[in-house]
Design an enzyme around this catalytic site. Structure first.
Site, PDB file in Angstrom:
ATOM      1  N   ASP B 191      16.285 -69.302  -6.559  1.00  0.00           N
ATOM      2  CA  ASP B 191      17.654 -69.268  -5.937  1.00  0.00           C
ATOM      3  C   ASP B 191      17.882 -69.922  -4.658  1.00  0.00           C
ATOM      4  O   ASP B 191      18.775 -70.709  -4.444  1.00  0.00           O
ATOM      5  CB  ASP B 191      17.528 -67.753  -5.306  1.00  0.00           C
ATOM      6  CG  ASP B 191      19.171 -67.152  -5.242  1.00  0.00           C
ATOM      7  OD1 ASP B 191      19.185 -66.369  -4.628  1.00  0.00           O
ATOM      8  OD2 ASP B 191      19.934 -67.837  -5.697  1.00  0.00           O
ATOM      9  N   ASP B 374      22.059 -60.191  -7.316  1.00  0.00           N
ATOM     10  CA  ASP B 374      21.198 -59.779  -6.350  1.00  0.00           C
ATOM     11  C   ASP B 374      20.840 -58.287  -6.444  1.00  0.00           C
ATOM     12  O   ASP B 374      19.808 -57.661  -6.258  1.00  0.00           O
ATOM     13  CB  ASP B 374      21.874 -59.997  -4.956  1.00  0.00           C
ATOM     14  CG  ASP B 374      22.209 -61.402  -4.720  1.00  0.00           C
ATOM     15  OD1 ASP B 374      23.039 -61.867  -4.147  1.00  0.00           O
ATOM     16  OD2 ASP B 374      21.172 -62.079  -5.173  1.00  0.00           O
TER      17      ASP B 374
END
Lengths: 250, 453
Positions: B191, B374
């Site tokens: 990420d 997330d």
């Protein structure tokens, strides 16, 4: 013993803080953030303490003075951290005040500061309750219960929940006393908070004796109610002062 | 008090994001505890392609195997994200939207259905299969509709985002232990690279989206703070940015970019694709963010800033258990492991009537967007911590929330798309192992002797 009993124990330890949270803290998002950050601080302090003490664990179960040392060092460390927390809060207060000036809103009121201190204390208290009481409650949701030989009259879960409730009260309100003491430079208030904390910690050592919890827990509640009364008196005085000031200045 | 204090509304946006994350994590922990399904090592999924973990293997074997699993998983995710970039580049937006609706349907229907069925079994709820099927079908259809159609209340969409996060996270917690930790760390690193590095797929997506002024078809959770009309709406949204900017020693006020309002594109661009996930909050907005009190007429319009809505695809291959062993159903979901501020940089499109001096009517939404990925990976971490103890759950929860808070503050400072996974996952992993190794003997040793401080 069952799910109902497990939830009951959890509420014994955390019920008042839950109601405090819902009624006071959940109204203002900033206070929720304060609770979270003070809980985090308590967790970090606990991790550091356990890191320091790890080589010496597990302690022997029948000697009491290592535990006394443990409690004393932990309390001193946490009081030191409380002072640090106060310093950070001071800087935050300055930032908030300058922000308020910039957007032409009034600065922080006394009640705001007291609420922030309360939220900080509540964070500490909730962290204590969760780590020292709730995390051990998982077996309580099952079909049986557990007794400790040192305190054989009451189930272990219940007595730890009761002790946790006392400590939650102590932590929550001593933070308010401490912040006001540091703000005003009042020696009495500044000193009384570590003394209360240490006294409470030491009182739990009484539980070491057989059936000691019969004496230890009521004394602990005495300390907790002393904290409450002192905090209440102090806050009342400050509020009266401020009101007299503002009415005198008009 | 006649005048309200600043403490009333400070930090609303942060809480608006933290609350759903907390709810998602809490429900995943509840699910993990109540269902307590042991991870079945026989399922081969995309996360298990190389090495299927066996509890009796030695530590080095598990280490190598999990590392390989994690690397393969990240490579798959990166590949699918690049495909997504390509599709978006060639304007296959409608295809993407339909695909996302399909994946929402699939997730809610099959994975969600499996969870419902196991709940019904576990608690012996008396419900017949026809009713169950109808309820599940309605639930799934509503969820699919809420993903991109307009006219659905924002609360419904938010709830469905959280539900999808819960469902996928509950499935991820079935992975074996070492593999889970390695995958979490590897995804956090991925990420970081994908969003910030110049060649990263998510960064490309961001730039494409902002250069075209289009919104990416993505599954994101949007936290919409309520902006009330009148004076109270003035300083609310900007408070975070202005506060952080002020604390950081003075953000340049003139022409500064603050938390801003989103323009609603639909009204202006009739030719574009219609569906996007903005609701209409018609709000009368006076000069928001008139922080320095300039009072310029043209500053009545809230300054905008480039938007960033990201989506990335994580391919989740989930094998169906039961009689269909070893069948891989690859399921892609667009999730965005990113967080960004809402706001579209479109000073070019002059909205009608926005240049009037007062009584500015703007269709404005403000808030923070957090990608569904997330939610999922935070909940996976907490769910995995729940399989050990409640102490670790609380420690990981605090670590993740504080990481999220740091990310949001960084967002207010830097004002561009930021990866939301790295800080939280790293803090979460660190706190998990510290709690498990250090704190547990300390605390348990004390409390069983009824000694506390």
């Amino acid at each position: 013993m069952t799910v109902a009993a497990g939830i009951g124990y959890a509420l014994v330890a955390l019920g008042p803080s839950l109601s405090l949270f819902v009624s006071v803290i959940s109204r203002k998002p900033f206070l929720i953030l304060t609770v979270l950050s003070s809980t985090l601080l308590w967790l970090v302090s606990l991790i550091i303490l356990s890191g320091l003490w790890r080589p010496f664990l597990p302690l022997k179960a029948n000697v009491w003075w290592p535990y006394a040392l443990l409690v004393v060092t932990s309390v001193c460390f946490q009081e030191g951290l409380r002072f640090l927390f106060w310093k950070v809060y001071k800087r935050l207060e300055d930032v908030l005040d300058s922000f308020a000036d910039r957007i032409s809103r009034p600065r922080l009121f006394l009640t705001d500061k007291l609420q922030i201190a309360l939220a900080g204390g509540l964070g500490h208290g909730v962290a204590h309750a969760v780590f020292f009481c709730l995390s051990l409650l998982t077996p309580a949701f099952g079909p049986a219960t557990f007794y400790v030989e040192r305190c054989s009259k009451v189930p272990f879960f219940l007595i730890s929940a009761i002790i946790a409730l006392a400590f939650v009260t102590i932590h929550t309100f001593s933070m308010v006393i401490a912040f006001e003491g540091y703000a005003k430079g009042n020696r009495v208030d500044q000193v009384i908070v570590p003394v209360i904390h240490l006294a409470a910690g030491m009182l739990t050592l009484v539980n070491f004796a057989s059936e000691g919890c019969v004496i230890g827990v009521p004394l602990l509640y005495l300390v907790a109610s002393l904290t409450l009364v002192h905090c209440g008196k102090m806050v009342w005085q400050r509020l009266l002062e401020t009101r007299n000031q503002s009415s005198a200045s008009r | 008090m006649d005048s309200s204090s600043i403490l009333d509304s400070l930090g609303v946006e942060i809480i608006g994001v933290m609350a759903p994350v907390s709810i998602c994590m809490f429900l995943v922990v509840l699910l993990t505890y109540s269902l307590s399904v042991t991870s079945d090592p026989q399922i081969r999924t995309a996360a298990n392609l190389i090495y299927i973990e066996n509890p009796s293997d030695s530590a080095t074997v598990k280490l190598e195997g999990s590392l390989l699993n994690a690397i393969v998983f990240v490579v798959l995710v990166a590949a699918v994200t690049f495909i997504l970039v390509l599709l978006f580049y060639y304007n296959f937006t409608n295809f993407l939207k339909h695909y996302m609706r399909f994946s929402a349907f699939f997730v809610l229907g099959t994975m969600g259905g499996a969870i419902f069925l196991s709940i019904i079994q576990h608690f012996s709820i008396p419900v017949d299969s026809v009713t169950c099927f109808i309820l599940l079908f309605n639930f799934t259809i509503l969820g699919t509709l809420s993903v991109f159609a307009g006219g659905i209340p924002i609360v419904v969409r938010q709830c469905y985002m959280v539900v999808m996060g819960i469902v996928v996270a509950a499935w991820f917690t079935k992975l074996p232990e070492w593999t889970t930790w390695f995958i979490l760390v590897a995804l956090a690193l991925y990420d970081l690279v994908a969003v910030l590095a110049p060649g990263g797929p998510l960064k490309l997506l961001v730039e494409l989206a902002s250069s075209r002024d289009e919104e990416l078809p993505a599954m994101v959770y949007e936290a919409r703070p309520t902006v009330s009309s009148g004076n109270q709406g003035r300083n609310r949204g900007s408070s975070l940015r202005a506060l952080v900017g002020g604390a950081a020693g003075g953000v340049s006020d003139s022409g500064s970019v603050e938390l801003q309002a989103v323009r609603n594109h639909d009204a202006n661009q009739l030719g574009r694709g219609n569906s996007h996930n903005l609701d209409y909050n018609a709000v009368e907005v006076r000069d928001i963010d008139n922080v320095d009190g300039h009072g310029n007429e043209d500053r009545d319009v809230v300054e905008r800033s480039p938007v960033v809505a990201i989506s990335s695809e994580h391919s989740t291959a989930v094998g169906t258990r039961g009689n269909i062993e070893d069948r891989d159903t690859v399921m892609d979901e667009e999730m965005s492991p990113l967080v960004e501020l809402m706001g579209w940089g479109d000073n070019r499109e002059e909205p009608r009537g926005l240049e009037e001096s007062d009584n500015v009517v703007d269709i404005s939404n403000r808030g923070i967007k957090l990608g569904l990925g997330d939610f999922i990976f935070y909940s996976v971490l907490v769910g995995r911590a729940a399989m050990y103890d409640l102490m670790t759950v609380y420690a990981c929860y605090l670590a993740i929330i504080s990481g999220l808070g740091c990310t949001l503050i960084l967002l207010a400072v830097y004002n561009r798309a930021l990866p939301a996974l790295p800080i939280s996952i790293m803090l979460g992993v660190v706190f998990y192992f510290l709690t498990r190794l250090l704190m547990e003997p300390f605390v348990v040793g004390m409390t069983t002797n009824l000694m506390m401080f």
